[in-house]
Write a protein that holds these residues in place. Structure first.
Motif, PDB file in Angstrom:
ATOM      1  N   LEU A 126       0.794  -1.190  -0.192  1.00 58.30           N
ATOM      2  CA  LEU A 126      -0.003  -0.104   0.110  1.00 58.30           C
ATOM      3  C   LEU A 126       0.766   1.217  -0.047  1.00 58.30           C
ATOM      4  N   ALA A 127       1.730   1.299   0.704  1.00 58.95           N
ATOM      5  CA  ALA A 127       2.922   2.561   0.866  1.00 58.95           C
ATOM      6  C   ALA A 127       3.348   2.808  -0.429  1.00 58.95           C
ATOM      7  N   GLN A 128       3.804   1.630  -1.174  1.00 65.63           N
ATOM      8  CA  GLN A 128       4.759   1.830  -2.423  1.00 65.63           C
ATOM      9  C   GLN A 128       3.375   2.568  -3.485  1.00 65.63           C
ATOM     10  N   LYS A 129       2.474   2.031  -3.141  1.00 67.37           N
ATOM     11  CA  LYS A 129       1.350   2.482  -4.321  1.00 67.37           C
ATOM     12  C   LYS A 129       0.800   4.002  -4.079  1.00 67.37           C
ATOM     13  N   LEU A 130       0.895   4.009  -2.688  1.00 70.58           N
ATOM     14  CA  LEU A 130       0.650   5.771  -2.345  1.00 70.58           C
ATOM     15  C   LEU A 130       1.834   6.623  -2.813  1.00 70.58           C
ATOM     16  N   ARG A 131       2.892   6.220  -2.682  1.00 68.91           N
ATOM     17  CA  ARG A 131       4.025   7.095  -3.118  1.00 68.91           C
ATOM     18  C   ARG A 131       3.912   7.210  -4.715  1.00 68.91           C
ATOM     19  N   PHE A 132       3.647   6.594  -5.454  1.00 73.43           N
ATOM     20  CA  PHE A 132       3.352   6.563  -6.945  1.00 73.43           C
ATOM     21  C   PHE A 132       2.192   7.560  -7.103  1.00 73.43           C
ATOM     22  N   MET A 133       0.988   7.163  -6.309  1.00 65.41           N
ATOM     23  CA  MET A 133      -0.080   7.765  -6.453  1.00 65.41           C
ATOM     24  C   MET A 133       0.060   9.303  -6.401  1.00 65.41           C
ATOM     25  N   ARG A 134       0.826   9.839  -5.127  1.00 62.83           N
ATOM     26  CA  ARG A 134       0.915  11.054  -5.183  1.00 62.83           C
ATOM     27  C   ARG A 134       1.654  11.989  -5.987  1.00 62.83           C
ATOM     28  N   ASN A 135       2.443  11.270  -6.814  1.00 61.67           N
ATOM     29  CA  ASN A 135       3.293  11.792  -7.668  1.00 61.67           C
ATOM     30  C   ASN A 135       2.639  11.435  -9.199  1.00 61.67           C
ATOM     31  N   PHE A 136       1.417  11.821  -9.413  1.00 60.00           N
ATOM     32  CA  PHE A 136       0.889  11.148 -10.675  1.00 60.00           C
ATOM     33  C   PHE A 136       1.072   9.971 -11.058  1.00 60.00           C
ATOM     34  N   GLY A 137       1.515   9.159 -10.337  1.00 64.02           N
ATOM     35  CA  GLY A 137       1.744   7.761 -10.576  1.00 64.02           C
ATOM     36  C   GLY A 137       3.249   7.320 -11.059  1.00 64.02           C
ATOM     37  N   PHE A 138       4.009   8.327 -11.126  1.00 64.16           N
ATOM     38  CA  PHE A 138       5.398   8.037 -11.584  1.00 64.16           C
ATOM     39  C   PHE A 138       6.119   7.139 -10.545  1.00 64.16           C
ATOM     40  N   SER A 139       6.825   6.237 -11.264  1.00 64.23           N
ATOM     41  CA  SER A 139       7.851   5.155 -10.593  1.00 64.23           C
ATOM     42  C   SER A 139       9.223   5.570 -10.783  1.00 64.23           C
ATOM     43  N   GLY A 140       9.347   6.418 -11.827  1.00 66.07           N
ATOM     44  CA  GLY A 140      10.691   6.841 -12.123  1.00 66.07           C
ATOM     45  C   GLY A 140      10.652   8.056 -13.105  1.00 66.07           C
ATOM     46  N   TYR A 141      11.804   8.584 -13.627  1.00 65.40           N
ATOM     47  CA  TYR A 141      11.373   9.730 -14.633  1.00 65.40           C
ATOM     48  C   TYR A 141      10.373   9.627 -15.696  1.00 65.40           C
ATOM     49  N   ASP A 142      10.194   8.328 -16.265  1.00 68.21           N
ATOM     50  CA  ASP A 142       9.258   8.420 -17.512  1.00 68.21           C
ATOM     51  C   ASP A 142       8.042   7.458 -17.339  1.00 68.21           C
ATOM     52  N   MET A 143       8.213   6.490 -16.431  1.00 71.58           N
ATOM     53  CA  MET A 143       7.319   5.499 -16.269  1.00 71.58           C
ATOM     54  C   MET A 143       5.962   5.503 -14.988  1.00 71.58           C
ATOM     55  N   VAL A 144       4.954   5.524 -15.706  1.00 69.55           N
ATOM     56  CA  VAL A 144       3.651   5.571 -14.619  1.00 69.55           C
ATOM     57  C   VAL A 144       3.187   4.334 -14.472  1.00 69.55           C
ATOM     58  N   GLU A 145       3.049   4.113 -13.128  1.00 67.03           N
ATOM     59  CA  GLU A 145       2.806   2.601 -12.644  1.00 67.03           C
ATOM     60  C   GLU A 145       1.206   2.794 -12.276  1.00 67.03           C
ATOM     61  N   HIS A 146       0.601   3.757 -12.012  1.00 65.96           N
ATOM     62  CA  HIS A 146      -0.772   3.770 -11.389  1.00 65.96           C
ATOM     63  C   HIS A 146      -1.373   5.256 -11.717  1.00 65.96           C
ATOM     64  N   LEU A 147      -2.580   5.180 -11.482  1.00 64.31           N
ATOM     65  CA  LEU A 147      -3.377   6.445 -11.601  1.00 64.31           C
ATOM     66  C   LEU A 147      -2.870   7.308 -10.601  1.00 64.31           C
ATOM     67  N   GLY A 148      -2.718   8.707 -10.906  1.00 64.60           N
ATOM     68  CA  GLY A 148      -2.062   9.370  -9.777  1.00 64.60           C
ATOM     69  C   GLY A 148      -2.555  10.795  -9.911  1.00 64.60           C
ATOM     70  N   MET A 149      -2.174  11.670  -9.064  1.00 65.84           N
ATOM     71  CA  MET A 149      -2.353  13.260  -8.915  1.00 65.84           C
ATOM     72  C   MET A 149      -1.328  13.870  -8.373  1.00 65.84           C
ATOM     73  N   ASN A 150      -1.538  14.892  -8.192  1.00 65.75           N
ATOM     74  CA  ASN A 150      -0.300  15.915  -7.648  1.00 65.75           C
ATOM     75  C   ASN A 150      -0.744  16.100  -5.951  1.00 65.75           C
ATOM     76  N   ALA A 151      -0.428  15.475  -5.231  1.00 62.49           N
ATOM     77  CA  ALA A 151      -0.546  15.310  -3.639  1.00 62.49           C
ATOM     78  C   ALA A 151       0.724  15.694  -2.959  1.00 62.49           C
ATOM     79  N   LYS A 152       1.815  16.134  -3.446  1.00 59.94           N
ATOM     80  CA  LYS A 152       2.901  16.277  -2.864  1.00 59.94           C
ATOM     81  C   LYS A 152       3.138  17.406  -1.749  1.00 59.94           C
ATOM     82  N   MET A 153       3.733  17.174  -0.571  1.00 61.07           N
ATOM     83  CA  MET A 153       3.713  18.134   0.213  1.00 61.07           C
ATOM     84  C   MET A 153       5.170  19.217  -0.178  1.00 61.07           C
ATOM     85  N   PRO A 154       5.155  20.557  -0.199  1.00 63.29           N
ATOM     86  CA  PRO A 154       6.079  21.293  -0.558  1.00 63.29           C
ATOM     87  C   PRO A 154       7.254  21.305   0.650  1.00 63.29           C
ATOM     88  N   GLU A 155       8.432  21.506   0.279  1.00 61.13           N
ATOM     89  CA  GLU A 155       9.563  21.748   1.513  1.00 61.13           C
ATOM     90  C   GLU A 155       9.208  22.577   2.542  1.00 61.13           C
TER      91      GLU A 155
END
Ligand code: T4K
Length: 429
Positions: free
Chosen positions: A243-272
């Motif tokens: 679940l944790a891995q999935k949520l990490r992808f999902m909060r960043n548009f689903g990206f797992s690396g620079y190019d690859m999207v693994e999951h439906l995602g959104m922009n839910a990132k916390m700023p610095e």
């Protein structure tokens, strides 16, 4: 800035105290005329329920300078990573996924846990709990609360389960944990996902374990008004690796690396910068708890023995953050109703709040979905007509609390006059 230590016997003064209009020496609070009865309002500026806790400004400033020097402002930067690690250490959980607010944390967790169809949830909560479900077309099914705890009543939960039910979202309202064992047992037996909205319960415990450990996942809010704030922010915590891995992808548009999207995602990132505030608040947690606890006890002693008014209790054998001071006004025994008392307080610029009136089921879109929901949510309706959240937190002083309590005492003492005067006033709530 040095954070003052709060001890039991030493008078404390708030970090950011609002200045009452009335000079301490001039009037004993008990004998001033209520604003409702023609007197001067007790406060020059609004006294809010929960002004933000700030913590050590120098430390915060240093962190912000570091962010600017690094020119790394968001996207899983070092400050966010440090905040997540500190949360993991503090809570003793395996994973923490921070987000830009508590609502998106709820939305991610709900989707990550595949909660579709219907999900059972209290109506007596901040509307974000219901919206996080409805936003993704999962229907919140409102369940009544236990009037003693203000949390989901497990017996009622069972009654709402249908073949379409996929999960339960419990809310640890006011930082007082749900009946966790009963809800876990139901979820296990009926094969449902169990999520806790722990927005009010950061730093609290249940059966000696930190809130954050229970169900399939728990969600915190770090909104400005919360016990630990990150300006805006939230987090999902879980011990489930997948679940944790999935949520990490999902909060960043689903990206797992620079190019690859693994999951439906959104922009839910916390700023610095939000993580900088969160870290600074976390370091000052003991101070916040001490001030909140002191405020809570001050209210309890100053409002003791009033007819029909009771300050809600915390179980002091467990860790509590004392973030909310909740008064319950019994319409049968208190000479003033909750709403009359609220009008008296607002006239004094004391902005007490009717959290969470009138219940989600009486707000749109839920009111249209379930026009008759009130018939089964009897305790929700009863409690939401009685509750009043009083000002607390590090921004208010002991003197402020004395003034608030004296307004309440005077209003109840002079209830007949107050009732008459209120009839002449424009409604403020
Ligand atoms: N689940 C639950 C159970 C929640 O209680 C909440 C949020 C959520 C989920 C969603 O989490 P987030 O997405 O928000 O992270 C406030 C907060 O806005 C809301 O975050 C919170 N619950 C709710 C209980 O209270 P309002 O509309 O009642 O009050 P607000 O934001 O206008 O502020 C409260 C008082 O604090 C005000 O009277 C003014 C003062 N204030 C406020 C802010 C923002 C300040 O002095 N400084 C500030 O920066 O919702």
């Amino acid at each position: 800035m040095v954070i003052p230590q709060v001890s039991e016997d030493v008078e404390f003064h708030a970090v950011d105290t609002l200045v009452p209009v009335i000079d301490d020496v001039e009037l004993t609070p008990e004998y001033r005329t209520l604003a409702t009865l023609g007197g001067v309002p007790a406060f020059a500026e609004p006294l809010h329920v929960g002004r933000p806790n700030i913590g050590d400004r120098e430390q915060l400033q240093k962190r912000i300078d570091g962010i600017l020097d690094r020119r790394w402002l968001t996207n899983n930067g070092p400050m966010v990573c440090e905040f997540e690690q500190r949360l993991v250490d503090f809570l003793g959980v395996k994973h923490c996924i921070t987000t830009c607010n508590g609502t998106t944390a709820l939305m991610l967790a709900i989707r990550g846990l595949d909660m579709q169809g219907e999900v059972i949830v209290p109506s007596f909560t901040f509307v974000a709990t219901a919206h996080a479900l409805q936003w993704q077309e999962t229907r919140p099914v409102f369940c009544d609360i236990d009037p003693a705890t203000h949390n989901l009543d497990p017996h009622q939960v069972e009654r709402h389960i249908t073949p379409r039910t996929t999960g339960i979202v419990g809310v640890h309202l006011w930082g007082r944990p749900c009946d966790i064992e009963a809800l876990e047992e139901i979820a296990r037996r009926r094969k449902l996902s169990l999520l806790f909205d722990s927005s009010h319960a950061f730093g609290c415990s249940h059966a000696g374990r930190s809130i954050g450990h229970f169900g399939n996942a728990e969600v915190f809010s770090f909104h400005a008004t919360k016990f630990i704030n990150a300006f805006e922010g939230g987090a999902v915590v879980t011990d489930n690796d997948e679940l944790a891995q999935k949520l990490r992808f999902m909060r960043n548009f689903g990206f797992s690396g620079y190019d690859m999207v693994e999951h439906l995602g959104m922009n839910a990132k916390m700023p610095e910068i939000c993580a900088a505030m969160g870290l600074t608040c976390l370091e000052n947690l003991d101070y916040f708890v001490a001030v909140n606890r002191r405020n809570y006890h001050a209210y309890r002693s100053q409002l003791a023995d009033l007819p029909g008014l009771r300050v809600m209790e915390y179980d002091e054998r467990e860790r509590r953050n004392y973030q909310y001071v909740i008064a319950e006004v019994d319409p049968d025994t208190c000479p003033l109703s909750r709403d009359e008392l609220l009008q008296v307080l607002h006239a004094e610029r004391i902005l007490a709040r009717r959290y969470f009136y009138p219940g989600c089921h009486r707000m749109e879109p839920y009111r249209s979905f379930y026009p008759l929901a009130g018939l089964t949510l009897t305790q929700t309706e009863r409690i939401s007509d009685r509750v009043l959240a009083l000002p607390t937190g590090t921004a208010i002083s002991h003197r402020d609390i004395e003034l608030v309590a004296s307004v309440i005492r005077s209003a109840i003492r002079d209830a007949a006059q107050v009732k008459q005067a209120i009839r002449m006033l424009p409604a403020t709530v």
